[in-house]
Design a protein around this motif. Structure first.
Motif, PDB file in Angstrom:
ATOM      1  N   ALA A   1      -3.297  14.641  -4.432  1.00 25.02           N
ATOM      2  CA  ALA A   1      -4.886  14.925  -4.406  1.00 25.02           C
ATOM      3  C   ALA A   1      -5.426  15.690  -5.561  1.00 25.02           C
ATOM      4  CB  ALA A   1      -5.245  15.679  -3.097  1.00 25.02           C
ATOM      5  N   ASP A   2      -4.279  17.157  -5.972  1.00 28.76           N
ATOM      6  CA  ASP A   2      -4.769  17.384  -7.255  1.00 28.76           C
ATOM      7  C   ASP A   2      -4.707  16.235  -8.743  1.00 28.76           C
ATOM      8  OD1 ASP A   2      -4.945  19.446  -6.100  1.00 28.76           O
ATOM      9  OD2 ASP A   2      -3.013  20.120  -6.746  1.00 28.76           O
ATOM     10  N   TRP A   3      -3.669  15.340  -8.494  1.00 22.53           N
ATOM     11  CA  TRP A   3      -3.987  14.709  -9.755  1.00 22.53           C
ATOM     12  C   TRP A   3      -5.003  13.530  -9.344  1.00 22.53           C
ATOM     13  CZ3 TRP A   3       1.574  11.938  -9.627  1.00 22.53           C
ATOM     14  CH2 TRP A   3       2.925  13.220 -10.685  1.00 22.53           C
ATOM     15  N   ASN A   4      -5.305  13.418  -8.421  1.00 18.14           N
ATOM     16  CA  ASN A   4      -6.837  12.262  -8.221  1.00 18.14           C
ATOM     17  C   ASN A   4      -6.433  10.570  -8.453  1.00 18.14           C
ATOM     18  OD1 ASN A   4      -9.501  11.753  -7.357  1.00 18.14           O
ATOM     19  ND2 ASN A   4     -10.415  11.852  -9.555  1.00 18.14           N
ATOM     20  N   GLU A   5      -5.175  10.731  -7.467  1.00 18.01           N
ATOM     21  CA  GLU A   5      -4.651   9.376  -8.111  1.00 18.01           C
ATOM     22  C   GLU A   5      -4.006   8.515  -6.418  1.00 18.01           C
ATOM     23  OE1 GLU A   5      -4.801   7.409 -10.221  1.00 18.01           O
ATOM     24  OE2 GLU A   5      -5.503   9.197 -11.977  1.00 18.01           O
ATOM     25  N   VAL A   6      -4.371   7.523  -6.333  1.00 15.04           N
ATOM     26  CA  VAL A   6      -3.516   6.757  -5.112  1.00 15.04           C
ATOM     27  C   VAL A   6      -2.374   6.196  -6.306  1.00 15.04           C
ATOM     28  CG1 VAL A   6      -3.470   4.734  -3.517  1.00 15.04           C
ATOM     29  CG2 VAL A   6      -5.490   6.720  -4.338  1.00 15.04           C
ATOM     30  N   LEU A   7      -0.846   5.886  -5.325  1.00 13.10           N
ATOM     31  CA  LEU A   7       0.185   5.518  -5.625  1.00 13.10           C
ATOM     32  C   LEU A   7       0.613   4.591  -4.803  1.00 13.10           C
ATOM     33  CD1 LEU A   7       1.990   8.446  -6.875  1.00 13.10           C
ATOM     34  CD2 LEU A   7       0.007   7.250  -8.713  1.00 13.10           C
ATOM     35  N   ASP A   8       1.151   3.674  -4.875  1.00 15.36           N
ATOM     36  CA  ASP A   8       1.227   2.502  -4.328  1.00 15.36           C
ATOM     37  C   ASP A   8       3.042   2.697  -3.328  1.00 15.36           C
ATOM     38  OD1 ASP A   8       1.733  -0.106  -2.826  1.00 15.36           O
ATOM     39  OD2 ASP A   8       1.940  -1.102  -4.674  1.00 15.36           O
ATOM     40  N   VAL A   9       2.730   4.119  -3.179  1.00 20.01           N
ATOM     41  CA  VAL A   9       4.469   4.132  -2.039  1.00 20.01           C
ATOM     42  C   VAL A   9       4.185   5.494  -1.398  1.00 20.01           C
ATOM     43  CG1 VAL A   9       3.851   5.907  -3.628  1.00 20.01           C
ATOM     44  CG2 VAL A   9       6.223   5.495  -2.578  1.00 20.01           C
ATOM     45  N   ASP A  10       4.436   5.024  -0.055  1.00 25.15           N
ATOM     46  CA  ASP A  10       3.953   6.029   1.010  1.00 25.15           C
ATOM     47  C   ASP A  10       4.700   7.673   0.898  1.00 25.15           C
ATOM     48  OD1 ASP A  10       2.710   4.210   2.690  1.00 25.15           O
ATOM     49  OD2 ASP A  10       4.115   3.180   3.908  1.00 25.15           O
ATOM     50  N   ILE A  11       4.141   8.640   1.206  1.00 24.03           N
ATOM     51  CA  ILE A  11       4.736   9.871   1.372  1.00 24.03           C
ATOM     52  C   ILE A  11       6.253  10.078   1.659  1.00 24.03           C
ATOM     53  CG2 ILE A  11       4.298  12.307   1.942  1.00 24.03           C
ATOM     54  CD1 ILE A  11       2.429  11.299   0.114  1.00 24.03           C
ATOM     55  N   GLU A  12       5.820   9.281   2.552  1.00 24.55           N
ATOM     56  CA  GLU A  12       7.466   9.307   2.785  1.00 24.55           C
ATOM     57  C   GLU A  12       8.921   8.400   2.363  1.00 24.55           C
ATOM     58  OE1 GLU A  12       5.111   7.826   4.756  1.00 24.55           O
ATOM     59  OE2 GLU A  12       4.526   9.575   6.265  1.00 24.55           O
ATOM     60  N   ASP A  13       8.434   7.940   1.449  1.00 21.77           N
ATOM     61  CA  ASP A  13       8.966   7.089   0.357  1.00 21.77           C
ATOM     62  C   ASP A  13       9.304   7.785  -0.485  1.00 21.77           C
ATOM     63  OD1 ASP A  13      10.070   4.981   0.909  1.00 21.77           O
ATOM     64  OD2 ASP A  13       8.114   3.935   0.476  1.00 21.77           O
ATOM     65  N   LEU A  14       8.217   8.759  -1.115  1.00 17.55           N
ATOM     66  CA  LEU A  14       8.280   9.870  -1.820  1.00 17.55           C
ATOM     67  C   LEU A  14       9.026  10.972  -1.904  1.00 17.55           C
ATOM     68  CD1 LEU A  14       4.545   9.868  -3.228  1.00 17.55           C
ATOM     69  CD2 LEU A  14       6.411   9.443  -4.587  1.00 17.55           C
ATOM     70  N   ASN A  15       9.197  11.902  -0.622  1.00 12.23           N
ATOM     71  CA  ASN A  15       9.584  12.851   0.030  1.00 12.23           C
ATOM     72  C   ASN A  15      11.545  12.135   0.240  1.00 12.23           C
ATOM     73  OD1 ASN A  15      10.618  15.145   0.971  1.00 12.23           O
ATOM     74  ND2 ASN A  15      10.839  13.595   3.458  1.00 12.23           N
ATOM     75  N   ALA A  16      12.223  11.165   0.497  1.00  7.96           N
ATOM     76  CA  ALA A  16      13.220  11.109   0.607  1.00  7.96           C
ATOM     77  C   ALA A  16      13.969  10.324  -0.699  1.00  7.96           C
ATOM     78  CB  ALA A  16      13.338   9.352   1.428  1.00  7.96           C
ATOM     79  N   ILE A  17      13.367   9.800  -1.638  1.00  9.03           N
ATOM     80  CA  ILE A  17      13.576  10.041  -3.296  1.00  9.03           C
ATOM     81  C   ILE A  17      13.523  11.315  -3.577  1.00  9.03           C
ATOM     82  CG2 ILE A  17      12.727   8.911  -5.609  1.00  9.03           C
ATOM     83  CD1 ILE A  17      10.892   7.005  -4.244  1.00  9.03           C
ATOM     84  N   TYR A  18      12.944  12.192  -3.384  1.00  5.80           N
ATOM     85  CA  TYR A  18      13.195  13.261  -4.056  1.00  5.80           C
ATOM     86  C   TYR A  18      14.541  13.960  -3.349  1.00  5.80           C
ATOM     87  CZ  TYR A  18      12.587  17.540  -5.646  1.00  5.80           C
ATOM     88  OH  TYR A  18      12.746  19.255  -6.069  1.00  5.80           O
TER      89      TYR A  18
ATOM     90  N   PRO B   1       5.497  17.981   3.018  1.00  7.62           N
ATOM     91  CA  PRO B   1       5.012  16.255   2.808  1.00  7.62           C
ATOM     92  C   PRO B   1       3.216  16.690   2.243  1.00  7.62           C
ATOM     93  CG  PRO B   1       6.382  15.954   4.421  1.00  7.62           C
ATOM     94  CD  PRO B   1       6.220  17.761   4.047  1.00  7.62           C
ATOM     95  N   GLU B   2       3.574  17.753   3.722  1.00  7.08           N
ATOM     96  CA  GLU B   2       1.545  17.923   2.822  1.00  7.08           C
ATOM     97  C   GLU B   2       1.835  18.904   1.853  1.00  7.08           C
ATOM     98  OE1 GLU B   2       3.224  19.216   5.056  1.00  7.08           O
ATOM     99  OE2 GLU B   2       2.301  17.937   7.019  1.00  7.08           O
ATOM    100  N   ASP B   3       2.938  19.493   0.992  1.00  2.00           N
ATOM    101  CA  ASP B   3       2.536  19.991  -0.692  1.00  2.00           C
ATOM    102  C   ASP B   3       2.468  17.974  -1.633  1.00  2.00           C
ATOM    103  OD1 ASP B   3       2.951  22.493   0.342  1.00  2.00           O
ATOM    104  OD2 ASP B   3       4.708  22.047   0.550  1.00  2.00           O
ATOM    105  N   LEU B   4       3.396  17.118  -0.722  1.00  2.00           N
ATOM    106  CA  LEU B   4       2.674  16.278  -1.598  1.00  2.00           C
ATOM    107  C   LEU B   4       2.078  15.440  -1.803  1.00  2.00           C
ATOM    108  CD1 LEU B   4       6.625  14.289  -0.532  1.00  2.00           C
ATOM    109  CD2 LEU B   4       6.212  15.583  -3.162  1.00  2.00           C
ATOM    110  N   GLU B   5       1.181  15.785  -0.835  1.00  2.00           N
ATOM    111  CA  GLU B   5       0.005  15.102  -0.413  1.00  2.00           C
ATOM    112  C   GLU B   5      -1.349  15.884  -1.595  1.00  2.00           C
ATOM    113  OE1 GLU B   5      -1.102  14.918   3.497  1.00  2.00           O
ATOM    114  OE2 GLU B   5       0.294  13.308   4.243  1.00  2.00           O
ATOM    115  N   ALA B   6      -1.047  16.916  -1.674  1.00  2.00           N
ATOM    116  CA  ALA B   6      -2.058  17.970  -2.060  1.00  2.00           C
ATOM    117  C   ALA B   6      -1.785  18.141  -3.978  1.00  2.00           C
ATOM    118  CB  ALA B   6      -1.380  19.415  -2.195  1.00  2.00           C
ATOM    119  N   VAL B   7      -0.083  18.206  -3.469  1.00  2.00           N
ATOM    120  CA  VAL B   7      -0.009  17.009  -5.404  1.00  2.00           C
ATOM    121  C   VAL B   7      -0.798  16.139  -6.167  1.00  2.00           C
ATOM    122  CG1 VAL B   7       1.827  16.668  -7.083  1.00  2.00           C
ATOM    123  CG2 VAL B   7       1.929  18.593  -5.654  1.00  2.00           C
TER     124      VAL B   7
END
Length: 233
Positions: free
Chosen positions: A201-218, A193-199
């Motif tokens: 942060a690199d994009w410099n964007e705030v997405l309307d989805v939790d990190i946990e949801d992104l992880n589960a989707i992937y 999940p830290e990798d997702l947060e780092a990505v």
């Protein structure tokens, strides 16, 4: 510009009328919640029901989030309750202290966004609450702190309705991440999940989805692709 807007709208997935998150489900829930909120506020205000508003406009925007996109971080109970009530109080405070509607409104919105962000209850209708209350307190209607009562009743009744309706219709609210049923493979564990947060942060964007949801989707996507690529027996 028009071509850009059309291309962006074409990427939206069609939403069925019925089903787990069909638009009919959300429409019925939002309508019922507004009716219940107005009725509860009317009954509890009693003698003050004629002097104070039964419903405030930002509640409609909150209903859209709670019933149409209940998994959004912006639509969770603390966001709905904290975002609206903190912002309403900020709007009243600036309106009463400054007395000039435009200046009070600008300062109220800026402060509300900052406070909601720090309190982790960012909720777009909260901005509308701050604006409404700043204009009401600084304008000819001369709103006072008693106007927080119907707003609080509205918000609490909507949240209670959202909790009951969403859970009864098969969508837990507050939102719970749908974890994969099978344990992840070593390949799927190649990131954290830290990798997702780092990505992000690199994009410099705030997405309307939790990190946990992104992880589960992937992870679910990986399983689906792997299942499709298996040779058919």
């Amino acid at each position: 510009m028009l071509k850009f807007l059309i291309s962006r709208s074409a990427t939206l997935l069609p939403q069925a009328a019925i089903g787990h998150l069909g638009w009919l489900r959300g429409a019925i829930g939002a309508g019922l919640a507004i009716l219940i909120s107005g009725l509860v506020t009317f009954l509890l205000l009693g003698a003050n029901s004629g002097a104070l508003p039964m419903l405030v406009a930002p509640l409609g925007a909150s209903a859209v989030l709670v019933f149409a996109v209940p998994a959004s971080p912006l639509a969770q109970p603390w966001s709905v309750i904290g975002g609206n009530l903190l912002s309403a109080a900020i709007g009243l405070a600036f309106g009463l202290a400054i007395g000039q509607p435009v200046l009070a409104a600008g300062l109220a919105i800026a402060t509300a966004v900052a406070v909601m962000s720090m309190a982790r209850c960012l909720h777009p209708p909260g901005g509308a609450c701050a604006l409404l209350c700043a204009l009401g307190a600084a304008g000819p209607d001369a709103w006072n702190w008693s106007y927080l009562i119907p707003i609080a009743l509205n918000v609490l009744a909507l949240s209670a309705s959202g909790w009951l309706y969403n859970n009864l219709t098969g969508h837990p609210w507050p939102h719970h991440v749908l974890l994969p049923t099978a344990p992840p493979t070593p390949t799927e564990q190649a990131y954290t999940p830290e990798d997702l947060e780092a990505v992000l942060a690199d994009w410099n964007e705030v997405l309307d989805v939790d990190i946990e949801d992104l992880n589960a989707i992937y992870q679910a996507l990986q399983r689906r692709v792997r299942k499709r690529s298996r040779p058919q027996s």
